[in-house]
Enzyme design. Structure first.
Site, PDB file in Angstrom:
ATOM      1  N   SER A   1      32.700 -32.614  54.068  1.00 23.53           N
ATOM      2  CA  SER A   1      31.945 -33.058  52.895  1.00 23.53           C
ATOM      3  C   SER A   1      30.433 -32.986  53.037  1.00 23.53           C
ATOM      4  O   SER A   1      29.724 -33.128  52.049  1.00 23.53           O
ATOM      5  CB  SER A   1      32.345 -34.493  52.522  1.00 23.53           C
ATOM      6  OG  SER A   1      33.597 -34.503  51.890  1.00 23.53           O
TER       7      SER A   1
ATOM      8  N   SER B   1      32.071 -33.378  49.365  1.00 27.91           N
ATOM      9  CA  SER B   1      31.763 -34.335  48.303  1.00 27.91           C
ATOM     10  C   SER B   1      30.311 -34.794  48.283  1.00 27.91           C
ATOM     11  O   SER B   1      29.893 -35.498  47.377  1.00 27.91           O
ATOM     12  CB  SER B   1      32.662 -35.562  48.462  1.00 27.91           C
ATOM     13  OG  SER B   1      32.396 -36.227  49.695  1.00 27.91           O
TER      14      SER B   1
ATOM     15  N   LYS C   1      23.600 -40.897  50.139  1.00 30.24           N
ATOM     16  CA  LYS C   1      24.830 -40.733  49.360  1.00 30.24           C
ATOM     17  C   LYS C   1      25.322 -42.095  48.890  1.00 30.24           C
ATOM     18  O   LYS C   1      25.263 -43.077  49.644  1.00 30.24           O
ATOM     19  CB  LYS C   1      25.887 -40.036  50.225  1.00 30.24           C
ATOM     20  CG  LYS C   1      27.167 -39.640  49.491  1.00 30.24           C
ATOM     21  CD  LYS C   1      28.090 -38.879  50.436  1.00 30.24           C
ATOM     22  CE  LYS C   1      29.383 -38.442  49.764  1.00 30.24           C
ATOM     23  NZ  LYS C   1      30.268 -37.697  50.700  1.00 30.24           N
TER      24      LYS C   1
END
EC number: 6.3.5.7
Length: 524
Positions: free
Chosen positions: A195, A171, A76
């Protein structure tokens, strides 16, 4: 081979049936063919090919570094990576290159992992759809599955530029998308209020949030220090357990990590549930919970009971207050953490330089999107002198009550809790963006943020398909530092569901993806 689990792919590499460079090239080709999913912000092709070539040499010498040697992974884009841009999907950090690797990144590299790229996210991790990124939204690969296309109200097949696609969740949507689409075998996300688990559920993969303090946060650009934790996204529970064993443990660079050494573990093939008690929190029958999730939740509880586990209803009485408490504490820490982005030392700097104050204000106005600025304003409001006791301190007290609820339940003999992960399946993008970010996050995080405030481990496992042909996940919550027990129960349920991953099929054209699923992973 791209549909295999991490451990299956590792076995193929060890047997010499495929070379790491060949596997790397397959993944890079698939990343390019599925670029319309927008899972990646940065594709590290040169680095990946170099790392794969080094893995080739180690395998030729019979000296692989570990189970991850030669395995394609993704990170990420809010984890620092030396020599590679780390943007947090924000203009504020566009072009920023960290001088060091985050601890989890370095540990994966030490195991020989091959980095495919940095994945897309909501700006600074503030969102639940991966729709608020300066690089554009992430598309859920299941939008292009036969199971979804055939259930649409429209008759024609989807093209890449249509408007019927569904969100990936957030996210860490890019990470979940990357694993689901078969472009890597492992992706690292972050989890502040869900997330990792939210997008894992929507994309049909496993998402593990470890106990707070078990995995280092060093190099993870902070959102909420007291809740942030790196998350693990894989195709099966066994893979998540394997990766946890590589990442967990004390880190000198993160004082919140536990001092006790972590003992890696493997999960048993034969699982006996007769000595386990599974709790069903009655407060998780939340408004808006889909009938499909409710049915799946109930059926799974019945399966556990038939397998010999004791299943009982439990109460977490402060759950109704948790989402508001989470919002207050989250925005307060966000306001503090975002203060470092001022244009003076790194990141975006405005051309307006009438004064230091003007440059500072303009930099933040230009660098942050509306969502980030809104959370900063909310956090600063809660931290005002006249509001500090009224909001922030009170929220801290409620957080303690929420954590105590879990302690009481686990002390009563319950080993693992079974809950929904989300209210329903993934929403269509055009429908999702009609609501403001705060409302969306409150809806999407309702079942997940409690474990962040309590610091507990939780994992979501794909459990079936909705009537629209989209994945549905269930969440298991465990006692602190009892990941082995938690993942053992999750693996048992995973076996009962027998949920199959997406398989890419070039013959369909338009980047279509087809799902091959077994009978027990059919529609609920």
């Amino acid at each position: 081979m791209l549909g295999m689990s991490l451990r299956e792919a590792a076995a193929v590499l060890r047997l010499g049936q495929v070379k790491p460079t060949e596997l790397c090239q397959k993944c890079l080709s698939l990343i390019k063919e599925t670029s319309f999913l927008n899972a990646y912000i940065t594709i590290t092709e040169d680095i990946a090919l170099k790392q794969a070539a080094e893995a080739d040499k180690r395998f030729a010498q019979g000296k692989p570094l570990g189970e991850l040697d030669g395995i394609p992974i993704a990170i990420k884009d809010n984890f620092s990576t030396a020599g590679i841009e780390t943007t947090c999907a924000s203009r504020m950090l566009k072009g920023y290159v960290a001088p060091y690797n985050a601890t989890v990144v370095q540990k994966l590299f030490d195991q020989g992992a091959v980095l495919m790229g940095k994945t897309n996210l909501d700006e600074f991790g503030m969102g639940s759809g991966s729709t608020d990124s300066i690089f554009g939204p992430v598309r859920n690969p299941w939008s292009y599955s036969r199971s979804y296309i055939e259930k649409r109200p429209i008759s024609h097949h989807a093209a890449k530029d249509d408007s019927d696609w569904v969100i990936a969740g957030g996210s860490s949507g890019g990470s979940a998308c990357a694993v689901s689409a078969g472009t890597c075998y492992l992706a690292i996300g972050s989890d502040t209020g869900g997330s990792t688990r939210n997008p894992a559920s929507h994309c049909g993969v496993v998402g593990l949030k470890p106990t707070y303090g078990l995995v280092s946060r060093h190099g993870l650009i902070p959102l909420v220090n007291s809740m942030d934790i790196p998350g693990i996204l894989t195709r099966c529970v066994d893979d998540a357990a394997t990766v946890l064993g590589m990442l967990a443990g004390h880190d000198l660079y993160d004082s919140t990590t536990v001092q006790d050494p972590f003992q890696p573990f493997s999960l048993p093939e034969t699982i006996d549930l007769s000595n386990l008690c599974i709790g069903i929190p009655k407060e998780y029958h939340a408004p808006g919970l889909s009938t499909e999730i409710l049915s799946l939740w109930s059926k799974t509880a019945d399966l556990l009971e038939k397998a010999g586990a004791k299943v009982m209803e439990v109460s977490l009485p402060h759950t109704p207050y948790s989402i508001v408490c989470y919002h207050v504490l989250c925005t307060a820490e966000v306001a503090s953490n975002m203060a470092r982005f001022d244009g003076l030392e790194y990141g975006h700097r405005s051309d307006i330089d009438d004064s230091t104050e003007a440059m500072y204000a303009a930099t933040r106005r230009e660098g942050f999107n509306d969502v980030v600025r809104g959370r900063i304003l909310s956090g600063n409001y809660f931290l005002l002198k006249q509001n500090y006791e009224k909001y922030f301190v009170k929220a801290q007290k409620v957080r303690r009550l929420i954590a105590d609820d879990f302690v009481k339940v686990f002390n009563s003999g319950v080993h693992v809790l079974l809950t929904p992960t989300t209210l329903g399946d993934a929403a269509p993008y055009l429908e999702f963006i009609q609501e403001d970010n705060r409302t969306r996050s409150a809806e999407e995080d309702v079942f997940t943020q409690c474990t962040n405030m309590a610091g507990l481990p939780a994992v979501t496992v794909p459990a079936g398909l909705s009537s629209r042909g989209l994945p549905l996940g269930l969440q298991f919550i465990g006692r602190a530092f009892c990941e082995r027990q938690l993942l053992t129960v999750a693996k048992w349920c995973e076996k009962q569901m027998d949920f199959s991953p997406l398989q890419f099929n070039r013959d369909l054209g338009n980047g279509s993806i087809v799902l091959q699923y077994s009978k027990s992973a059919s529609f609920v």
